[in-house]
Scaffold this motif. Structure first.
Motif, PDB file in Angstrom:
ATOM      1  N   GLY A   1       0.602  -1.514   0.093  1.00 34.17           N
ATOM      2  CA  GLY A   1      -0.046   0.079  -0.135  1.00 34.17           C
ATOM      3  C   GLY A   1       0.691   1.440   0.134  1.00 34.17           C
ATOM      4  O   GLY A   1       0.259   2.476  -0.173  1.00 34.17           O
ATOM      5  N   ARG A   2       2.448   1.104   0.296  1.00 32.33           N
ATOM      6  CA  ARG A   2       3.149   2.186   0.467  1.00 32.33           C
ATOM      7  C   ARG A   2       4.006   2.576  -1.144  1.00 32.33           C
ATOM      8  O   ARG A   2       4.750   3.225  -0.936  1.00 32.33           O
ATOM      9  CB  ARG A   2       4.009   2.248   1.596  1.00 32.33           C
TER      10      ARG A   2
ATOM     11  N   LYS B   1      -0.813  -7.359  -7.541  1.00 32.05           N
ATOM     12  CA  LYS B   1      -2.332  -7.070  -6.823  1.00 32.05           C
ATOM     13  C   LYS B   1      -1.891  -7.360  -5.255  1.00 32.05           C
ATOM     14  O   LYS B   1      -2.997  -6.624  -4.295  1.00 32.05           O
ATOM     15  CB  LYS B   1      -2.902  -7.837  -7.612  1.00 32.05           C
ATOM     16  N   GLU B   2      -1.042  -8.342  -4.952  1.00 34.41           N
ATOM     17  CA  GLU B   2      -0.543  -9.280  -3.936  1.00 34.41           C
ATOM     18  C   GLU B   2      -0.251  -8.261  -3.240  1.00 34.41           C
ATOM     19  O   GLU B   2      -0.185  -7.979  -2.181  1.00 34.41           O
ATOM     20  CB  GLU B   2      -0.117 -10.436  -4.009  1.00 34.41           C
ATOM     21  N   ALA B   3       0.912  -7.555  -3.404  1.00 34.97           N
ATOM     22  CA  ALA B   3       1.918  -6.621  -3.157  1.00 34.97           C
ATOM     23  C   ALA B   3       0.943  -5.267  -2.795  1.00 34.97           C
ATOM     24  O   ALA B   3       1.861  -4.166  -2.079  1.00 34.97           O
ATOM     25  CB  ALA B   3       3.202  -6.221  -3.602  1.00 34.97           C
ATOM     26  N   GLY B   4       0.040  -5.244  -3.387  1.00 36.17           N
ATOM     27  CA  GLY B   4      -0.696  -3.167  -3.127  1.00 36.17           C
ATOM     28  C   GLY B   4      -0.075  -2.578  -3.845  1.00 36.17           C
ATOM     29  O   GLY B   4      -0.305  -1.572  -3.110  1.00 36.17           O
TER      30      GLY B   4
ATOM     31  N   LEU C   1      -1.661   7.819  -3.058  1.00 31.81           N
ATOM     32  CA  LEU C   1      -1.042   9.078  -2.467  1.00 31.81           C
ATOM     33  C   LEU C   1      -1.344   8.759  -0.545  1.00 31.81           C
ATOM     34  O   LEU C   1      -0.862   9.786   0.401  1.00 31.81           O
ATOM     35  CB  LEU C   1      -1.566  10.359  -3.497  1.00 31.81           C
ATOM     36  N   ARG C   2      -1.819   7.882  -0.727  1.00 29.16           N
ATOM     37  CA  ARG C   2      -2.663   8.013   0.614  1.00 29.16           C
ATOM     38  C   ARG C   2      -3.160   9.199   1.374  1.00 29.16           C
ATOM     39  O   ARG C   2      -2.349   9.819   2.524  1.00 29.16           O
ATOM     40  CB  ARG C   2      -1.889   6.824   1.625  1.00 29.16           C
TER      41      ARG C   2
END
Ligand SMILES: [Zn+2]
Length: 412
Positions: A236-237, A262-265, A357-358
């Motif tokens: 996610g980062r 996908k798995e690593a986001g 960009l969270r």
């Protein structure tokens, strides 16, 4: 309430709605808000959307197109050389002046968040980053600017750049950049990725790399980036732009890589303006479009977003810093022309970009930042079709920009 927007249409909601704003936040979204407010704006049945997010743009080199010499060989190599000539003599004031013009265009086009890449290398040293940090400071009360510490000339092949990047983090850069595919060997590309993670973890920052920006099916840094993301628990980062080579892989390998992504986001940004002109250069007809496997990634549920990348620079002579135009390019280059596909592309320049960009509290729900565009048409389809800027751009509850369009046939 301080401001009420009346008669707004919203994505995925039928009918017309009122949006109430208190201070800098959305306070209510109701069919009809009975309360009064200090100010009201009638959206006149037009679509209201969160302001756009441009997650990848190079503003240290933007608008060099106005001052650079002509490219005499019509070659990508000369694009690089022209950029180097300017990069050697950038000043902070020069960068801020050129970049501010692009920021102003972006605001008028409804964007209030810009992730800005700044070259950090042996040619310009830290001057481009200094310029972008000054830009961030100049605009800090108006829009959000993130400065990316970006090794445009590589890390392994450009000696001293790792140390320069670390200095860039100490100077206050927000995001670790990367360009692994530009290294000479696969091993160097992996070392490049490892070095970026070392910095990201040390300074607790997110990562955004430009990955496999080529038609070359042997360019394979995306899979390593995904694996490294998993191994370092950075789900996610991490964002990756371009990933053109993914479109050149055979289906078996492409599916392996997409599953890892996908798995690593890992979020993927496609930037079709530059891909259309920079890729496919070695192709005879038919000439490829240079974009990644957007539809395959979308169907798989990967977080896709889309960005401007270049504005009037030695690589790309156009670009309005306009996310509506970016969205229209995605629809064309990626065959996203049916209603659900156009809706997906809306997310590429809004919600998905915000997720990459969270950004917190993004959207049109009570409690979210009141960062809103009152668009110029009732539906996203017609916003894309007509390509008119938002009528009103609102940030943190305040009107930031208005666009007035006067078009009339005066005789027939
Ligand atoms: Zn770029």
């Amino acid at each position: 309430m301080d401001l009420i927007i009346r008669n707004a249409r919203l994505m995925a909601k039928d009918g017309q709605w009122d949006i109430g704003i208190a201070g800098d936040r959305v306070a209510a979204v109701e069919r009809q808000i009975a309360a009064d407010a200090g100010a009201q704006i009638d959206a006149q049945g037009n679509l209201v959307a969160p302001t756009y997010v441009n997650g990848h743009v190079h503003l240290d080199k933007c608008n060099l197109g106005d001052v650079m010499r002509p490219n005499k060989t019509n070659s990508f190599q000369e694009c690089l050389e022209i950029t180097w000539e300017h990069k050697r003599s950038y000043t902070v004031d020069d960068i801020v002046a050129r970049a501010s013009r692009a920021i102003e265009e972006g605001i008028l086009n409804g964007t209030t968040v810009f992730r800005v890449f700044a070259d950090v290398d042996s040619i310009g040293g830290l001057k481009p980053l200094e310029g972008i940090l000054a830009l961030r400071d100049k605009w800090k009360s108006t829009v959000r600017i993130e400065a990316v510490d970006f090794p445009q000339e590589g890390i392994v092949r450009d000696k001293g750049t790792f140390e320069r990047m670390e200095e860039g983090m100490r100077m206050g850069a927000d995001v670790i950049g990367g360009l692994p595919w530009h290294e000479w060997t696969d091993q160097d590309a992996q070392e490049h990725i490892d070095l970026c993670f070392t910095l990201a973890k040390k300074y607790d920052k997110d990562i955004h790399m430009l990955v496999d920006d080529t038609d070359n099916p042997n360019s394979r840094s995306l899979e390593y980036l995904a694996i490294k993301t998993l191994r370092e628990s950075y789900r996610g980062r991490v964002a990756a732009s371009h990933c053109g080579a993914l479109a050149a892989y055979d289906m078996v390998h492409a599916h392996k890589v997409m599953a890892l992504v996908k798995e690593a986001g890992v979020s993927i940004s496609t930037n079709p303006h530059i891909s259309l002109v920079a890729q496919g250069r070695y192709d005879k007809e038919p000439i490829r479009r240079g974009v990644t496997r957007v539809k395959d990634l979308w169907r798989l549920g990967v977080n896709l977003f889309s960005s401007q990348d270049d504005v009037n620079d030695p690589y790309y002579p156009f670009g309005r810093n306009d996310q509506q135009e970016v969205a229209a390019y995605v629809c064309h280059t990626c065959h996203m022309t049916y209603p659900n596909e156009m809706s997906a592309v809306f997310d590429f320049v809004t919600h998905n970009a915000a997720k990459a960009l969270r950004l917190g509290d993004y959207g049109i729900e009570p409690g979210c930042w009141a960062d809103l565009n009152i668009l110029s048409a009732p539906t996203w389809h017609h916003v894309l079709r007509l390509q008119q800027p938002p009528n009103v751009v609102i940030r943190h509850g305040k009107v930031l920009a208005r666009n007035a369009l006067s078009r009339q046939i005066v005789s027939g």
